[in-house]
Write an enzyme that holds these catalytic residues in place. Structure first.
Site, mmCIF file in Angstrom:
data_model
loop_
_atom_site.group_PDB
_atom_site.id
_atom_site.type_symbol
_atom_site.label_atom_id
_atom_site.label_comp_id
_atom_site.label_asym_id
_atom_site.label_seq_id
_atom_site.Cartn_x
_atom_site.Cartn_y
_atom_site.Cartn_z
ATOM 1 N N TYR A 253 0.113 36.075 38.338
ATOM 2 C CA TYR A 253 -1.211 35.462 38.186
ATOM 3 C C TYR A 253 -1.507 35.301 36.704
ATOM 4 O O TYR A 253 -1.027 36.079 35.872
ATOM 5 C CB TYR A 253 -2.264 36.340 38.871
ATOM 6 C CG TYR A 253 -3.671 35.804 38.817
ATOM 7 C CD1 TYR A 253 -3.965 34.495 39.184
ATOM 8 C CD2 TYR A 253 -4.722 36.617 38.391
ATOM 9 C CE1 TYR A 253 -5.260 34.001 39.120
ATOM 10 C CE2 TYR A 253 -6.021 36.132 38.340
ATOM 11 C CZ TYR A 253 -6.280 34.819 38.697
ATOM 12 O OH TYR A 253 -7.570 34.336 38.631
ATOM 13 N N TYR A 263 -10.838 41.198 36.950
ATOM 14 C CA TYR A 263 -9.503 41.454 37.503
ATOM 15 C C TYR A 263 -8.950 42.667 36.754
ATOM 16 O O TYR A 263 -8.175 42.545 35.815
ATOM 17 C CB TYR A 263 -8.607 40.239 37.304
ATOM 18 C CG TYR A 263 -7.304 40.276 38.069
ATOM 19 C CD1 TYR A 263 -7.263 40.043 39.438
ATOM 20 C CD2 TYR A 263 -6.091 40.503 37.407
ATOM 21 C CE1 TYR A 263 -6.069 40.044 40.130
ATOM 22 C CE2 TYR A 263 -4.891 40.513 38.086
ATOM 23 C CZ TYR A 263 -4.876 40.275 39.450
ATOM 24 O OH TYR A 263 -3.678 40.281 40.142
#
Length: 374
Positions: A253, A263
């Site tokens: 990612y 995140y």
């Protein structure tokens, strides 16, 4: 823990005939015979008039049309994985990237084996058996994707000796056996002998919602263990049973190289490690077993696993507004890319991070930024 593929082929290549052709074949008579053979045996159209004995130049040899039809008969460049066997680690439902990759590989002809997180195993197998996934199992030809076998797997543990007592006695693991990485690799070897494709679709960070400054050592190391070292372990144990010329892929990612607030919990670090490991493993597995290793940096997908982040829908919306391609990112698009990467079409691609995110990774300034509207 967290597609359709064109399986037929009709390739048209238009190339001008050049005098070098004469030099290669040696004489005009040989060229004439070559042209006749091509037109009668393989469907190649010969240059101008097959009986011509003049030199082959652009004036009397306008083009050669090459047509190659695959056995499947459909149009398009083929991704043919017939006879290949894939093990996909991290399939626990029918709406994540792991499932999409499985479908793409199956559509290309590969035999599918999956590894499912032990606590999710019973639900997954029951849903599969009762037909709850039948709609999402449909392949482009109308058939249903078949899964040859489902294996219990917890890639956090390499061997039975690594499993702590509280996990061994956990009721969610009751009834399951041989689910550490080493045991699964051994079981696959006993069941099928070898594999050609290894897919890592695993990620977990127990403190993913915490900022990095608030992440504990335990949470950070847990994210690294489940999300990046698990790939090292899988390849380490499966490499001995992978056929030369095979391939392995993982999923990463953009948070590995860009700041994605929210995140957290060490997940961005884990993805960065995964990408670095991909390059090193590409060298080591390539030299040791002739295996290619790549990773796909996929855009946000509203899967069940991704919802643990807490704001996945906002991430999807942000991507739609700011990516060069303003469209929904489909799991099938990642599946198709995976099918390409493990196929002979990508035989020279290894150690690479391939972005499948509608181009969002290329942007340096958000189009919806208040700065632009001020």
């Amino acid at each position: 823990m967290g597609a359709s593929v064109a399986t037929g082929m009709q390739m048209l290549a238009v190339r001008p005939c050049i005098p070098a052709c004469k030099q290669v074949l040696g004489s005009t008579s040989a060229l004439s015979a070559f042209g006749r053979a091509l037109s009668t045996r393989t469907g190649f159209a010969s240059c101008s008039k097959p009986t011509s004995v003049g030199p082959m130049t652009s004036s009397n040899c306008k083009r050669v049309i090459v047509r190659a039809m695959s056995q499947r008969g459909s149009q398009g460049l083929p991704i043919d994985l017939t006879g290949k066997r894939a093990f996909i680690a991290g399939v626990a439902d029918d709406n994540g990237y792991g499932w999409a990759i499985a479908k793409a590989l199956a559509a290309a002809g590969a035999e599918i084996l999956v590894g499912t997180w032990v606590p999710a195993l019973n639900i997954f197998e029951t849903s599969l058996r009762r037909g709850k996934f039948d709609e999402s199992r449909k392949l482009p030809d109308g058939s249903l994707m078949e899964i040859a076998k489902v294996y219990p797997l917890d890639a956090v543990y390499d061997t039975p000796e690594d499993v702590p007592e509280d996990v061994k006695t956990n009721k969610r693991y009751a009834g399951a056996s041989n689910w550490t990485v080493k045991e699964v690799a051994e079981t696959v070897k006993n069941d099928f002998g070898s594999i050609d494709i290894l897919v890592h679709s695993l990620a977990n960070g127990p403190e993913v919602t915490k900022p990095l400054l608030e992440t504990s050592r335990r949470g950070y190391l847990a994210a690294i263990s489940a999300s990046s070292y698990s790939f090292v372990s899988l390849l380490q144990h499966f490499l001995p049973i992978m056929n030369p010329g095979g391939a392995s892929i993982s999923l990463t990612y953009i948070a590995s190289e860009r700041i994605i607030p929210g995140y957290g919990g060490g997940m961005s670090s884990a993805k960065a490690a995964l990408e670095s490991d991909t390059r090193v493993l590409a060298y080591e597995a390539g030299r040791k077993g002739k295996i290619r290793v790549n990773t796909i940096s996929a855009g946000p997908l509203g899967s069940r696993a991704a919802k643990a982040i807490g704001f996945i829908e906002k991430m999807i919306e942000y991507s739609y507004v700011n990516a060069p391609l303003q469209k929904e990112l489909l799991a099938a698009e990642v599946g198709n890319t995976a099918a390409f990467l493990v196929s002979p079409l990508a035989s020279a691609v290894t150690g690479s991070t391939i972005y499948v995110d509608n181009g969002l990774n290329t942007m340096g300034l958000a189009l919806d930024s208040p700065t632009l509207s001020a």
